[in-house]
Design an enzyme around this catalytic site. Sequence first.
Site, PDB file in Angstrom:
ATOM      1  N   LYS A  61      -5.082  12.400   7.967  1.00 24.82           N
ATOM      2  CA  LYS A  61      -3.938  12.492   8.894  1.00 24.82           C
ATOM      3  C   LYS A  61      -3.020  13.688   8.602  1.00 24.82           C
ATOM      4  CE  LYS A  61      -3.614   7.600  10.167  1.00 24.82           C
ATOM      5  NZ  LYS A  61      -2.700   6.452  10.337  1.00 24.82           N
ATOM      6  N   ASP A  64       1.316   5.727  15.713  1.00 25.59           N
ATOM      7  CA  ASP A  64       1.466   4.521  14.887  1.00 25.59           C
ATOM      8  C   ASP A  64       2.820   3.846  15.121  1.00 25.59           C
ATOM      9  OD1 ASP A  64      -1.032   4.452  13.671  1.00 25.59           O
ATOM     10  OD2 ASP A  64      -0.412   5.743  12.005  1.00 25.59           O
TER      11      ASP A  64
HETATM   12  P1  NAP Z   1      -0.225   3.848   1.134  1.00 25.57           P
HETATM   13  O1  NAP Z   1       0.236   5.175   1.654  1.00 25.57           O
HETATM   14  O2  NAP Z   1      -1.244   3.799   0.056  1.00 25.57           O
HETATM   15  O3  NAP Z   1       1.091   3.048   0.629  1.00 25.57           O
HETATM   16  C1  NAP Z   1       0.951   1.811  -0.035  1.00 25.57           C
HETATM   17  C2  NAP Z   1       2.336   1.200  -0.261  1.00 25.57           C
HETATM   18  O4  NAP Z   1       2.137  -0.074  -0.883  1.00 25.57           O
HETATM   19  C3  NAP Z   1       3.247   2.016  -1.197  1.00 25.57           C
HETATM   20  O5  NAP Z   1       4.583   1.848  -0.815  1.00 25.57           O
HETATM   21  C4  NAP Z   1       2.975   1.327  -2.556  1.00 25.57           C
HETATM   22  O6  NAP Z   1       4.030   1.449  -3.489  1.00 25.57           O
HETATM   23  C5  NAP Z   1       2.867  -0.122  -2.111  1.00 25.57           C
HETATM   24  N1  NAP Z   1       2.148  -0.935  -3.095  1.00 25.57           N
HETATM   25  C6  NAP Z   1       0.833  -0.860  -3.401  1.00 25.57           C
HETATM   26  N2  NAP Z   1       0.539  -1.755  -4.380  1.00 25.57           N
HETATM   27  C7  NAP Z   1       1.717  -2.370  -4.698  1.00 25.57           C
HETATM   28  C8  NAP Z   1       2.076  -3.381  -5.632  1.00 25.57           C
HETATM   29  N3  NAP Z   1       1.158  -3.926  -6.459  1.00 25.57           N
HETATM   30  N4  NAP Z   1       3.358  -3.811  -5.681  1.00 25.57           N
HETATM   31  C9  NAP Z   1       4.291  -3.257  -4.859  1.00 25.57           C
HETATM   32  N5  NAP Z   1       4.023  -2.291  -3.960  1.00 25.57           N
HETATM   33  C10 NAP Z   1       2.741  -1.853  -3.884  1.00 25.57           C
HETATM   34  O7  NAP Z   1      -0.816   2.950   2.314  1.00 25.57           O
HETATM   35  P2  NAP Z   1      -0.468   3.025   3.874  1.00 25.57           P
HETATM   36  O8  NAP Z   1      -1.358   3.991   4.541  1.00 25.57           O
HETATM   37  O9  NAP Z   1       1.005   3.167   4.016  1.00 25.57           O
HETATM   38  O10 NAP Z   1      -0.945   1.570   4.372  1.00 25.57           O
HETATM   39  C11 NAP Z   1      -0.295   0.393   3.934  1.00 25.57           C
HETATM   40  C12 NAP Z   1      -0.899  -0.829   4.609  1.00 25.57           C
HETATM   41  O11 NAP Z   1      -0.655  -0.763   6.000  1.00 25.57           O
HETATM   42  C13 NAP Z   1      -2.417  -0.943   4.469  1.00 25.57           C
HETATM   43  O12 NAP Z   1      -2.717  -2.294   4.197  1.00 25.57           O
HETATM   44  C14 NAP Z   1      -2.952  -0.541   5.819  1.00 25.57           C
HETATM   45  O13 NAP Z   1      -4.183  -1.189   6.129  1.00 25.57           O
HETATM   46  C15 NAP Z   1      -1.852  -1.055   6.726  1.00 25.57           C
HETATM   47  N6  NAP Z   1      -1.773  -0.323   8.008  1.00 25.57           N
HETATM   48  C16 NAP Z   1      -1.852  -1.051   9.157  1.00 25.57           C
HETATM   49  C17 NAP Z   1      -1.781  -0.409  10.371  1.00 25.57           C
HETATM   50  C18 NAP Z   1      -1.866  -1.198  11.649  1.00 25.57           C
HETATM   51  O14 NAP Z   1      -2.179  -0.615  12.701  1.00 25.57           O
HETATM   52  N7  NAP Z   1      -1.576  -2.490  11.634  1.00 25.57           N
HETATM   53  C19 NAP Z   1      -1.622   0.999  10.427  1.00 25.57           C
HETATM   54  C20 NAP Z   1      -1.529   1.711   9.228  1.00 25.57           C
HETATM   55  C21 NAP Z   1      -1.612   1.013   8.016  1.00 25.57           C
HETATM   56  P3  NAP Z   1       4.090   2.713  -4.511  1.00 25.57           P
HETATM   57  O15 NAP Z   1       4.680   3.838  -3.736  1.00 25.57           O
HETATM   58  O16 NAP Z   1       4.965   2.217  -5.604  1.00 25.57           O
HETATM   59  O17 NAP Z   1       2.667   2.970  -4.956  1.00 25.57           O
END
Ligand code: NAP
Length: 280
Positions: free
Chosen positions: A67, A103
């Site tokens: 992205k 998004d």
């Molecule tokens: P990302 O960039 O990897 O960010 C992950 C986030 O989760 C960060 O804030 C991270 O905190 C936090 N996190 C991970 N493990 C954690 C833990 N053990 N305790 C506390 N916080 C934790 O991922 P992303 O792309 O933003 O996606 C996040 C989620 O959204 C995914 O599950 C994805 O499938 C979902 N999503 C859904 C849609 C939809 O259309 N519904 C669209 C996009 C994404 P740190 O910064 O501290 O690592």
Amino acid sequence: MTPIRAAVIGWPISHSRSPVIHSYWLHEYAISGSYERLAVPPERIREFLRSFERTGLKGANVTIPHKQVALSCCDSLDEAAEAIGAVNTLVFEDGRLSGSNTDGLGFLGSLDQNAPGWDAAGGAAVVLGAGGAARAIVWALKARGLNPIHVVNRTLSRAQDLAARFGAQAHGLDALPALLGEAAVLVNTTSQGMNGQSSMDIDLGLVRATCLVTDIVYVPLETEFLAAARARGLRTVDGLGMLLHQAVPGFELWFGVRPEVTGDLRATVLRDMGLAELAQ
Ligand code: NAP
């Protein structure tokens, strides 16, 4: 007329539900076109995007991990892509590649459909997480006038970066209990709660009875976080609606019809996810 082709580009890509969504609409609106999955590895993505004309595609969705690179390869960007710093939808026209980010619009479309009036009273939003998806969510909440927006993240520096970008407020996880009572909207954007991962430990007893609770994770469809909110009698919205609604602008740009997110589409995607029992 040559059928229009679009695709989703990512690495890996086999998990993507986008082909199910777009194929459903192509069939529903009797459009002769196609939507493919294209696995493009990181070392080839720049070359792929810079020679987009050769693919013969009218456009594409872009997913993880491309992205940000897509943003840097576009000739023009819409306001959301610019603000969020990522592109998830491409259109190729007159030799130029345009990028947008849908998004945030998908998130808003889902709340509007599943919790009508959710933003009428405004108020504070509490966003858990500061990753890629959180940027789109904060952009969307800001666009709808939620104020203040609190970004709460395990890694404080990431929350600070995101908050500075959008004029929000940054906090570490320790601040969460004090913020929960203020929230008109509480959103989980962390990957916590995804299949195989435990949910964050949040005391939903501190949340107001009128608070809308939503999770953008959609596997499982009802995360522990949402189940706890529902058990407490709070209004909840799951993450599948965002996935369905974010696809709408791309389909319209490529195929010329603004498609509807219906119960039948949702049921089709649920069946594809192996959740036939929830598809009614
Ligand atoms: P990302 O960039 O990897 O960010 C992950 C986030 O989760 C960060 O804030 C991270 O905190 C936090 N996190 C991970 N493990 C954690 C833990 N053990 N305790 C506390 N916080 C934790 O991922 P992303 O792309 O933003 O996606 C996040 C989620 O959204 C995914 O599950 C994805 O499938 C979902 N999503 C859904 C849609 C939809 O259309 N519904 C669209 C996009 C994404 P740190 O910064 O501290 O690592």
